[in-house]
Design an enzyme around this catalytic site. Structure first.
Site, PDB file in Angstrom:
ATOM      1  N   ASN A  43      44.130  37.444  31.058  1.00 18.70           N
ATOM      2  CA  ASN A  43      43.496  36.227  31.578  1.00 18.70           C
ATOM      3  C   ASN A  43      43.897  35.101  30.622  1.00 18.70           C
ATOM      4  O   ASN A  43      43.324  34.956  29.543  1.00 18.70           O
ATOM      5  CB  ASN A  43      41.977  36.418  31.610  1.00 18.70           C
ATOM      6  CG  ASN A  43      41.256  35.215  32.180  1.00 18.70           C
ATOM      7  OD1 ASN A  43      41.874  34.182  32.462  1.00 18.70           O
ATOM      8  ND2 ASN A  43      39.956  35.330  32.324  1.00 18.70           N
ATOM      9  N   ARG A  56      45.127  37.517  35.946  1.00 17.07           N
ATOM     10  CA  ARG A  56      44.176  36.697  36.696  1.00 17.07           C
ATOM     11  C   ARG A  56      44.823  35.331  36.915  1.00 17.07           C
ATOM     12  O   ARG A  56      45.225  34.662  35.968  1.00 17.07           O
ATOM     13  CB  ARG A  56      42.899  36.533  35.889  1.00 17.07           C
ATOM     14  CG  ARG A  56      41.913  35.659  36.594  1.00 17.07           C
ATOM     15  CD  ARG A  56      40.749  35.308  35.708  1.00 17.07           C
ATOM     16  NE  ARG A  56      39.801  34.511  36.482  1.00 17.07           N
ATOM     17  CZ  ARG A  56      38.880  33.745  35.924  1.00 17.07           C
ATOM     18  NH1 ARG A  56      38.785  33.664  34.617  1.00 17.07           N
ATOM     19  NH2 ARG A  56      38.062  33.050  36.674  1.00 17.07           N
ATOM     20  N   HIS A  58      35.817  32.761  41.480  1.00 13.50           N
ATOM     21  CA  HIS A  58      35.126  34.014  41.134  1.00 13.50           C
ATOM     22  C   HIS A  58      35.283  35.057  42.244  1.00 13.50           C
ATOM     23  O   HIS A  58      34.453  35.960  42.391  1.00 13.50           O
ATOM     24  CB  HIS A  58      33.604  33.807  40.930  1.00 13.50           C
ATOM     25  CG  HIS A  58      33.214  32.910  39.793  1.00 13.50           C
ATOM     26  ND1 HIS A  58      32.228  31.963  39.924  1.00 13.50           N
ATOM     27  CD2 HIS A  58      33.656  32.822  38.532  1.00 13.50           C
ATOM     28  CE1 HIS A  58      32.069  31.319  38.770  1.00 13.50           C
ATOM     29  NE2 HIS A  58      32.947  31.828  37.913  1.00 13.50           N
ATOM     30  N   ARG A  61      28.566  22.318  33.932  1.00 19.11           N
ATOM     31  CA  ARG A  61      29.028  21.591  35.122  1.00 19.11           C
ATOM     32  C   ARG A  61      27.837  21.158  35.979  1.00 19.11           C
ATOM     33  O   ARG A  61      26.875  21.919  36.128  1.00 19.11           O
ATOM     34  CB  ARG A  61      29.953  22.462  35.966  1.00 19.11           C
ATOM     35  CG  ARG A  61      31.264  22.798  35.286  1.00 19.11           C
ATOM     36  CD  ARG A  61      32.215  23.476  36.275  1.00 19.11           C
ATOM     37  NE  ARG A  61      33.269  24.172  35.576  1.00 19.11           N
ATOM     38  CZ  ARG A  61      33.517  25.477  35.668  1.00 19.11           C
ATOM     39  NH1 ARG A  61      32.802  26.232  36.480  1.00 19.11           N
ATOM     40  NH2 ARG A  61      34.500  26.004  34.984  1.00 19.11           N
ATOM     41  N   GLU A  90      35.229  42.054  36.396  1.00 17.91           N
ATOM     42  CA  GLU A  90      36.431  41.427  36.934  1.00 17.91           C
ATOM     43  C   GLU A  90      37.706  42.097  36.427  1.00 17.91           C
ATOM     44  O   GLU A  90      38.667  42.267  37.165  1.00 17.91           O
ATOM     45  CB  GLU A  90      36.418  39.931  36.598  1.00 17.91           C
ATOM     46  CG  GLU A  90      35.385  39.189  37.429  1.00 17.91           C
ATOM     47  CD  GLU A  90      35.120  37.762  36.990  1.00 17.91           C
ATOM     48  OE1 GLU A  90      34.482  37.574  35.950  1.00 17.91           O
ATOM     49  OE2 GLU A  90      35.556  36.836  37.698  1.00 17.91           O
TER      50      GLU A  90
END
Ligand code: AMP
Length: 400
Positions: free
Chosen positions: A7, A91, A180, A241, A385
């Site tokens: 990643n 990813r 996601h 965020r 993940e």
């Protein structure tokens, strides 16, 4: 077969080496401050403590080399040689409309990912640097791209279009993509398995509540809506965020505070969410919980506003699917934050769902946390993940 899951960010690289047949993590680690002074490599072989090394990594290729050296180190390594890495799973954040599933990486795929760079200028180029570095150091090892956006590509037009002139979709592909996806897909499938039901008969709402947070409506195994949009800024209130805001706020504040558009976006991405709402207490839900418990009103307001927004999204997805059969929490907050789950669940009693305070005391394990007899079960399913990326990789390159 061992799969190296990568990643890659602009200055960091997270990795796991996974024995995909046994579903076992052999080692994991993180390279930080790539291309910047003060680089740090954290490496953790299975069952051992973390090994932290200060080491400058001028480029991502040097970082990948460091990772490969650590994995094959005669003392702390977990494999004898690089030939024991059968494939690499990357990813990739944005696959645009081009990728609705994982693919084996070749020159054409790289070109197509580059064409999505516009949509994720901070992420995709960095992801591709990781791809190129691995290709350079492990020539001939098959690589697979697993996209954050892919699972959401089944959304119907009515869910992914914004109410703006259609020409912006036609010309620039401005639409909801969602992120996601690997987590939403995995957790929705596990939810059905855990309940002993067929996902093709179920309406599931997955709440991925981490530092970044998104929620999705999964109807009969397919994503029909999700809260993140063209970028990961839309949707739920997150760690830093803002999530949904009236877009006119941008101009209003930028004029009052004499800020540029870029500065405004930086505020919405990095200084908002529960961090901003709590007046700077923290973006971390553990800190916020402690602060609220010791009487910090602003932290309490941040937590309440957060939970309220999650509950509103759940309600809207019940409407989108005209019903729901299960609601599942996952990621850092969803898996571990007992009070956040309880606060969200307090809005869901109209569904015939009541949280079981005893069962809700769990962290990080698969469990039903609603009371027996609840019409709609509430679950916790830890996401994974990296394991999902490893499995997707194996599925495409085989186990040879
Ligand atoms: P993630 O981005 O999925 O790693 O999630 C990070 C968020 O999960 C942070 O806000 C953490 O505070 C929260 N979190 C992780 N562990 C716990 C815990 N044991 N209790 C409460 N919140 C937690």
């Amino acid at each position: 077969m061992n799969v190296l899951v990568i990643n890659c960010g602009s200055s960091s690289l997270k990795y796991q080496l996974i024995d995909a047949d046994r579903e076992e993590v052999l080692a994991k680690g993180l390279c930080e401050r790539i291309g910047i002074d003060g680089g740090m490599h954290t490496y953790q072989p299975k069952g051992s403590d973390k090994i932290k090394t200060s080491v400058d990594m001028p480029s991502h290729t040097e970082a990948v080399k460091l990772v490969l050296d650590a994995l094959t180190d005669s003392k702390t390594g977990v494999i004898g040689s690089l030939s024991e890495i059968g494939a690499v799973g990357h990813r990739i954040v944005h696959g645009g409309e081009k990728f609705s599933k994982s693919v084996v990486i070749d020159d054409e795929v790289i070109k197509a990912i580059e064409e999505c760079n516009d949509l994720a200028p901070l992420h995709n180029p960095a992801n591709l640097i990781g791809v190129n570095s691995c290709a350079e150091l492990m020539p001939g090892v098959p690589m697979v791209a697993v996209f954050d956006t892919a699972f959401h590509q089944t959304m119907p037009k009515k869910a992914y279009l914004y109410g703006i002139p259609y020409e912006y979709y036609r010309k620039y592909k401005v639409r909801r993509y969602g992120f996601h996806g690997t987590s939403h897909e995995y957790v929705a499938n596990r939810t059905a398995q855990f309940l002993g039901r067929d996902i093709k008969d179920m309406k599931i709402i997955v709440c991925h509540l981490g530092n970044g947070a998104s929620i999705s409506a999964v109807q009969f195994g397919k994503c029909v809506d999700t809260s993140m949009g063209l970028t990961p800024l839309e949707g739920l209130i997150m760690g830093t965020r803002s999530g949904d805001v009236d877009p006119a706020i941008l101009e209003f504040i930028s004029q009052k505070e004499d800020l540029s558009f870029k500065e405004m976006l930086n505020i919405l991405n990095k200084k908002s969410g529960v961090l901003g709402l709590s007046d700077g207490v923290s973006s971390d839900f553990r800190d916020l919980g402690e602060a609220a418990d010791s009487g910090n009103e602003q932290a309490q307001i941040a937590l309440e506003t957060y939970a309220y927004h999650v509950a509103k999204y759940i309600g809207s997805y019940v409407a989108a699917m005209n019903g729901v059969d299960a609601i599942t929490f996952t990621a850092g907050v969803g898996e571990n934050n007992i009070s956040a789950r309880a606060m969200i669940a307090s809005y869901l009693t109209y569904l015939g769902t009541e949280i079981d305070d005893e069962k809700n005391k769990t962290r990080g394990e698969e469990i039903i946390i609603s009371k027996d007899g609840s019409k709609v079960p509430l679950l916790v399913i830890p996401t994974d993940e990296e394991m999902s990326i490893a499995k997707a990789t194996i599925a495409l390159v085989g186990r040879a």
